[in-house]
Enzyme design. Structure first.
Site, PDB file in Angstrom:
ATOM      1  N   TRP A  33      30.314  35.442  38.219  1.00 34.62           N
ATOM      2  CA  TRP A  33      31.059  34.246  37.814  1.00 34.62           C
ATOM      3  C   TRP A  33      30.538  32.936  38.384  1.00 34.62           C
ATOM      4  CZ3 TRP A  33      33.962  33.232  33.849  1.00 34.62           C
ATOM      5  CH2 TRP A  33      34.682  32.042  33.833  1.00 34.62           C
ATOM      6  N   ASP A  68      31.995  39.729  35.735  1.00 36.95           N
ATOM      7  CA  ASP A  68      33.273  39.016  35.722  1.00 36.95           C
ATOM      8  C   ASP A  68      33.724  38.830  34.268  1.00 36.95           C
ATOM      9  OD1 ASP A  68      35.330  36.730  36.450  1.00 36.95           O
ATOM     10  OD2 ASP A  68      34.603  37.442  38.381  1.00 36.95           O
ATOM     11  N   ASP A  69      34.448  37.778  34.004  1.00 35.41           N
ATOM     12  CA  ASP A  69      35.073  37.551  32.690  1.00 35.41           C
ATOM     13  C   ASP A  69      34.033  37.496  31.560  1.00 35.41           C
ATOM     14  OD1 ASP A  69      37.021  36.948  30.806  1.00 35.41           O
ATOM     15  OD2 ASP A  69      37.774  35.172  31.846  1.00 35.41           O
ATOM     16  N   CYS A 118      41.276  34.936  31.848  1.00 36.72           N
ATOM     17  CA  CYS A 118      41.340  33.492  32.081  1.00 36.72           C
ATOM     18  C   CYS A 118      40.519  32.696  31.065  1.00 36.72           C
ATOM     19  CB  CYS A 118      40.903  33.173  33.508  1.00 36.72           C
ATOM     20  SG  CYS A 118      42.015  33.889  34.763  1.00 36.72           S
ATOM     21  N   LYS A 145      37.899  43.994  39.398  1.00 35.00           N
ATOM     22  CA  LYS A 145      38.517  42.727  39.795  1.00 35.00           C
ATOM     23  C   LYS A 145      39.604  42.429  38.771  1.00 35.00           C
ATOM     24  CE  LYS A 145      37.667  37.751  40.179  1.00 35.00           C
ATOM     25  NZ  LYS A 145      36.664  36.664  40.094  1.00 35.00           N
ATOM     26  N   ASP A 147      42.449  39.838  37.561  1.00 33.96           N
ATOM     27  CA  ASP A 147      42.821  38.427  37.632  1.00 33.96           C
ATOM     28  C   ASP A 147      44.273  38.199  37.198  1.00 33.96           C
ATOM     29  OD1 ASP A 147      42.168  35.787  38.276  1.00 33.96           O
ATOM     30  OD2 ASP A 147      40.357  35.786  37.046  1.00 33.96           O
ATOM     31  N   TRP A 181      45.264  34.971  43.526  1.00 32.77           N
ATOM     32  CA  TRP A 181      45.004  33.630  44.100  1.00 32.77           C
ATOM     33  C   TRP A 181      45.907  33.267  45.281  1.00 32.77           C
ATOM     34  CZ3 TRP A 181      46.574  32.181  38.622  1.00 32.77           C
ATOM     35  CH2 TRP A 181      45.624  32.611  37.694  1.00 32.77           C
ATOM     36  N   ARG A 198      42.939  38.431  46.897  1.00 34.39           N
ATOM     37  CA  ARG A 198      42.614  37.021  47.066  1.00 34.39           C
ATOM     38  C   ARG A 198      43.740  36.304  47.792  1.00 34.39           C
ATOM     39  NH1 ARG A 198      39.262  34.656  43.217  1.00 34.39           N
ATOM     40  NH2 ARG A 198      40.246  32.673  43.674  1.00 34.39           N
ATOM     41  N   ASP A 202      40.388  29.740  43.405  1.00 31.26           N
ATOM     42  CA  ASP A 202      38.942  29.885  43.261  1.00 31.26           C
ATOM     43  C   ASP A 202      38.200  28.916  44.173  1.00 31.26           C
ATOM     44  OD1 ASP A 202      39.585  31.678  41.292  1.00 31.26           O
ATOM     45  OD2 ASP A 202      38.546  30.623  39.680  1.00 31.26           O
TER      46      ASP A 202
END
Length: 386
Positions: A33, A68-69, A118, A145, A147, A181, A198, A202
């Site tokens: 990412w 990642d995404d 996201c 991961k 989110d 987050w 987390r 970010d």
């Protein structure tokens, strides 16, 4: 009950609650990412796996290659399964996992505790938790991961509990990285659900973002331990937004704080300064120490800071961190770092790769260690009692 007993009990409770045998030390690897964002494809993943091996980073412990995404099609197939993006991942995820595994590495993937991820370019796993974990397992995925976007107004606890239960049932060999987050203080509950969580929003590739993430993560130190780690987000070292000194500080504090060491730059084309930082085996060893206690900020005087934590073998790791814009002398006192006042120690400088004895070395005396530190830079030591 004293604070230490409380944190020990918390760690013990968490280990009983979520024990998949993974994350005995903080996870190490790479994530797409921070450098590539949505511009990721299977060739980048393959070449990154090659580069981790060819640069020697894999041998140092960087084992997870994490997508990642943006890896999937916008819509699920007619059976409700996630589908790899036909343009960017035409060979599919299983073939990619096989390639990465053949290199002695592990493949990570990304999803979201919402209706979409996201980026809104692919579906999330909300209400498809078991189905998606079964899919990831069938592909040979080693890391997830997870989110926190597009939550459909449902509670964090409800959404992450559902995925954790699915992982316990069908994904026991998958490292589970929660990414909500730090919104609901996950350090206090996520240890029963996954291997890391987390603690911050970010990170961005600048000094202000990096230092604030370090500070936000610091207050949760007591909740980290083998099997479950605080995560102040991925490394920005090598992405170009900070100086070499700032990146050295970034890497040192992440290592001391037992944060995941997930490289965020393009390792295929990194410069020598970047490689020197992320391949410092002595700093990595602090992060991967078997004791598994997160170091923390123990002295602070107007941006001149001492961070320290215990290591196995009765040793102490110490970082003198200058967050000011001028050269300054920083002194760490034995009382702050957990040593007896009369202790004499061997001092190992982890960036200079040199050793001396406190009481003999310049800038060192019994009961303290001092050094002149450049702006935004740090010194990192291991103190070993004699």
């Amino acid at each position: 009950m004293d604070g230490n007993a409380t944190s020990v009990e918390l760690r013990a409770r968490r280990r009983r609650a979520f024990e998949n045998g993974l994350g005995k030390t903080p996870q190490m690897g790479w994530n797409s990412w921070n450098h590539f964002y949505c511009g990721v494809n299977e060739n980048i993943i393959r070449e990154t796996a090659d580069a981790l091996v060819n640069t020697g980073l894999a041998k140092l412990g960087y084992q997870y290659v994490n997508i990642d995404d943006c890896w999937a099609e916008l819509n699920r197939d007619y059976q409700g399964n996630m589908v790899p993006n036909k343009q960017t991942f035409p060979s599919g995820i299983k073939a990619l996992a096989d390639y990465v595994h053949a290199k002695g590495l592990k493949l990570g993937i990304y999803s979201d505790a919402g209706t979409q991820t996201c980026s809104k370019r692919m579906p999330g796993s909300l209400d498809h938790e078991e189905q998606d974990v079964k899919t990831f397992t069938s592909w040979g995925v080693d890391y997830l991961k997870y989110d926190n976007c597009n939550d459909a107004g449902r509670s964090v606890m409800d959404r992450y509990t559902k995925m954790s239960n699915a992982m316990k049932k069908y994904g026991k060999n998958i490292f589970f990285s929660l990414c909500e987050w730090g919104r609901e203080n996950p350090a206090t509950w996520a240890g029963s659900m996954g291997n890391s969580w987390r603690t911050t929003d970010d990170i961005a590739d600048n000094w202000g973002s990096m230092t604030s993430r370090a500070d936000q993560n610091d207050k949760w130190a007591a909740y980290a331990g083998p099997g479950g780690w605080n995560d102040p987000d991925m490394l920005e070292v090598g992405n170009g937004g900070m100086t070499e000194a700032e990146y050295r500080s970034h890497f040192s504090i992440w290592a001391l704080a037992k944060a995941p060491l997930l490289i965020g730059c393009d390792v295929r084309s990194m410069n020598q300064a970047t490689k020197n930082i992320i391949s410092n085996s002595e700093v990595i060893a602090v992060n991967q120490d078997s004791l598994g206690v997160q170091g923390k900020k123990v002295q602070s005087d107007n941006g001149l800071e001492v961070w320290a934590g215990p290591l196995s073998g009765n040793r102490k790791a110490v970082v003198l961190w200058n967050r000011q814009g001028y050269q300054a002398t920083i002194t760490a006192y034995w009382s702050s770092v957990g040593l007896p006042a009369s202790a004499t120690v061997t001092v190992r400088d982890l960036w200079a790769h040199s050793s001396s004895s406190a009481g003999q070395a310049p800038g060192s005396s019994e009961g303290q260690i001092s050094a002149s530190v450049a702006p935004h830079d740090c010194k990192m030591y291991i103190l070993t009692p004699k």
